[in-house]
Design an enzyme around this catalytic site. Structure first.
Site, PDB file in Angstrom:
ATOM      1  N   TYR A  88      12.512   0.491  -0.025  1.00  0.00           N
ATOM      2  CA  TYR A  88      12.058   1.851  -0.294  1.00  0.00           C
ATOM      3  C   TYR A  88      13.265   2.778  -0.284  1.00  0.00           C
ATOM      4  CZ  TYR A  88       7.047   0.878   0.370  1.00  0.00           C
ATOM      5  OH  TYR A  88       5.771   0.407   0.240  1.00  0.00           O
ATOM      6  N   ARG A 129       0.846  -1.186   0.000  1.00  0.00           N
ATOM      7  CA  ARG A 129       0.000   0.000   0.000  1.00  0.00           C
ATOM      8  C   ARG A 129       0.886   1.241   0.000  1.00  0.00           C
ATOM      9  NH1 ARG A 129      -4.249   1.632   4.842  1.00  0.00           N
ATOM     10  NH2 ARG A 129      -4.448   3.845   4.296  1.00  0.00           N
ATOM     11  N   ARG A 182       8.946   6.498   6.318  1.00  0.00           N
ATOM     12  CA  ARG A 182       8.971   7.959   6.456  1.00  0.00           C
ATOM     13  C   ARG A 182       9.301   8.377   7.879  1.00  0.00           C
ATOM     14  NH1 ARG A 182       3.248   9.070   3.959  1.00  0.00           N
ATOM     15  NH2 ARG A 182       3.569  11.156   4.838  1.00  0.00           N
ATOM     16  N   ASP A 203       1.091   5.275  -0.142  1.00  0.00           N
ATOM     17  CA  ASP A 203       0.179   6.351   0.244  1.00  0.00           C
ATOM     18  C   ASP A 203       0.091   7.423  -0.835  1.00  0.00           C
ATOM     19  OD1 ASP A 203      -0.408   5.166   2.690  1.00  0.00           O
ATOM     20  OD2 ASP A 203       1.323   6.095   3.656  1.00  0.00           O
TER      21      ASP A 203
END
Length: 256
Positions: A110, A50, A197, A52
């Site tokens: 990521y 998922r 993040r 964002d």
């Protein structure tokens, strides 16, 4: 009916994330609409994760079931003719029975891009996080190293989707700088909501002394989100690499 795996990439700037939602345009909805038209039947896709709103993907996997007879080497071109310019299907293959883009994923990487300058670059708008304050790379690299290993990562997640466990394994966490661009890479067997993040935000805090890199293992043990760094803006985040068992692994091999 075959299970088909797709390799995609997309710029997430104008999408409200991957997951289909009732009132917002998403990447999955856009891909499903194109696939349904090309395959001549309703298609529902399963994504590898998922992402964002505003988050991008250099490599992304989606799987779906279909009776289509379109050859796999032609399917990307057919689907791309129905997709907007900011989403592209790069490759497709028939996957083994039981393959699932999220359930079969072994690990993901990521990356987060920070443009560390007090002068903005208009060509990087929506693709990096602009951060004018000087960031100490030595402190960021030490902080990144402290996140590696198997830990309970509830201290760096936002409240969101519930999971059975908040324990994850980070295989590598690095920070590198080239000119004004800082790239943080985090590879793990799974990610909690906003985990990457929040890790980057903690590295930023460490870079100017708001916390010490050596404190990070203890902060993870405490599990208090208030004690770690902020959740950084979404536009600097990219799903960069994903790993699968054979034969789907071949979709993500590059001659780089």
């Amino acid at each position: 009916m075959n299970t088909i795996a797709l390799r995609l990439r997309y710029d997430g700037s104008r999408y409200h994330g991957w997951q289909v939602q009732k009132n917002d345009i998403t990447v999955a909805e856009t891909v499903e609409r194109a696939l349904s038209t090309v395959c001549g039947e309703p298609i529902k896709v399963v994504g590898c994760g998922r992402t964002d709103a505003g988050v991008h993907a250099n490599r992304y996997c989606a799987s779906f079931k279909s009776n289509t007879r379109i050859p796999m080497d032609r399917l990307p071109l057919a689907v791309n003719s129905r997709l907007p310019d900011d989403i592209a299907v790069e490759r497709a293959m028939i996957a083994p029975d039981g393959f699932n883009a999220i359930g079969s994923c072994i690990k993901k990487e990521y990356i987060y891009k920070i443009y560390n300058s007090n002068i903005r670059d208009p060509f990087l708008e929506h693709r990096v996080c602009f951060y004018p304050q000087h960031l100490d790379m030595d402190l960021m690299q030490r902080a990144a190293k402290a996140f590696e290993g198997t830990h309970d990562f509830r201290a760096v997640r936002s409240v969101g989707t519930e999971t059975k466990t908040t324990v994850r394994t980070i295989f590598h966490c690095t920070a590198e700088k080239q000119n004004n661009l800082i790239t943080i890479a985090v590879c793990a067997d799974g990610f909690l909501y906003n985990m990457c993040r929040a890790i980057v935000g903690t590295l930023v805090y460490a870079s100017y002394g708001k916390l010490q890199p050596e404190e990070i293992p203890h902060l993870l043990e405490l599990g208090d989100r208030r004690l770690t760094g902020p959740t950084m803006p979404p536009q600097g985040l990219y799903l960069n690499r994903i790993w699968y068992p054979d034969p789907v692994s071949m979709l993500f091999e590059d001659n780089e």
